[in-house]
Enzyme design. Structure first.
Site, short mmCIF file in Angstrom:
data_model
loop_
_atom_site.label_atom_id
_atom_site.label_comp_id
_atom_site.label_asym_id
_atom_site.label_seq_id
_atom_site.Cartn_x
_atom_site.Cartn_y
_atom_site.Cartn_z
CB SER A 76 13.59 16.62 23.76
OG SER A 76 14.87 16.03 23.71
CE LYS A 109 17.09 18.91 21.66
NZ LYS A 109 15.85 18.70 22.47
#
Length: 303
Positions: A97, A150
């Protein structure tokens, strides 16, 4: 050369003894009583000057050695626990990701002091505010036992939306040179977030209900104490678009350095016929560690 004598000692021979009298008993000397103290003193001096046959008792060296080792180990463990708890912690990247900023197989050291709380310590330690563009490691709000990494897109008070994959914050487009797009297949919910007329199968039900209350004029408003985050691999990231905001208390720190990076099994043709279980992968990596290590990424600062 003769041995040196101790000047404080004098050797004394045996005391003279009178011959027996006619009764078979030792003859009494009229001056025997007067000489008794001198004889006792002579014996004491001789005893003091004689070398002692008792050896000093030695300390149990083995026992002391074990105690020292246990103390050293305890101190090491305490320091390690302190460092892991308050200063720095190691993490591994398990998903794609955050490509290409972070790859599967990257091992990170995360700075846990960077985003410390304020107060008195805020004037002593180099704490920083969480800003847009920061990469953070946090406890996944849906399952706090899991850790995610993230990039921060929106901070409290920001208005966030996506138009054809382009991110806008407070009406301004973000210049994101780090973003990677892999999918050519359009996804309205993913690419034009928040699209209230479309629903993805990956959206958490709780978030779908909350999001409807947070959207104003087509923009998602980030509430106080919350952060909106997304992965750099924008098409392959399950992030705040799908499960919501990250609470401030869930944020652990920011990645500091990639201290080691190793290729995933899928990257090496040598692994094509190998079993997929962890033990086999570990054995393979152990025997091919120099070939599998990404040396160009090792000891790289995370930006």
């Amino acid at each position: 050369m003769e041995p040196l004598e101790n000047p404080g000692t004098t050797e004394v021979g045996p005391a003279p003894v009178d011959s027996n009298n006619g009764n078979g008993q030792p003859a009494a000397s009229p001056t025997a009583g007067a000489h008794e103290p001198s004889r006792a003193t002579d014996v004491d001096v001789a005893a003091a000057s004689a070398p002692s046959t008792d050896r000093p008792r030695q300390a149990p060296v083995e026992h002391i050695g074990w105690l020292t080792s246990i103390q050293s180990l305890t101190i090491t463990v305490v320091i390690a626990v302190f460092v892991i708890t308050f200063i720095v912690q190691a993490f591994q990247i398990p998903s794609e990701s955050m490509e290409n900023t972070l790859l599967i197989g990257d091992y990170l050291l995360v700075d846990k002091v960077h985003y410390g709380s304020g107060g008195v310590w805020g004037h002593i330690l180099p704490y920083s505010e969480i800003r847009r563009g920061d990469i953070i490691v946090f406890r996944y709000p849906v399952h706090p036992s899991q850790h995610f990494v993230k990039r921060v897109i929106g901070v409290p008070g920001d208005h966030v939306r996506l138009v054809n994959k382009q991110v806008y914050v407070n009406g301004q487009p973000l210049n994101e040179k780090y973003v990677l797009y892999k999918s050519a297949v359009p996804d309205v919910y993913r690419d034009d977030f928040p699209a209230m007329n479309y629903l993805s199968a990956n959206v958490e039900a709780r978030w779908w209900l909350e999001m409807r209350q947070r959207v104003h004029n087509g923009e998602l408003v980030v509430p106080p104490g919350q952060y909106f985050v997304m992965g750099d691999n924008r098409d392959e990231s399950l992030d705040s678009r799908y499960w919501g905001f990250v609470p401030r208390q869930n944020i652990i720190g920011t990645p500091l350095v990639i201290y080691w990076s190793i290729r995933s099994p899928e990257e090496s043709y040598l692994m094509s016929d190998a079993p997929g279980d962890k033990l086999s992968r570990f054995a393979y990596v152990l025997t091919h560690i120099f070939q599998q290590t990404r040396w160009h990424r090792t000891l790289r600062l995370v930006k």
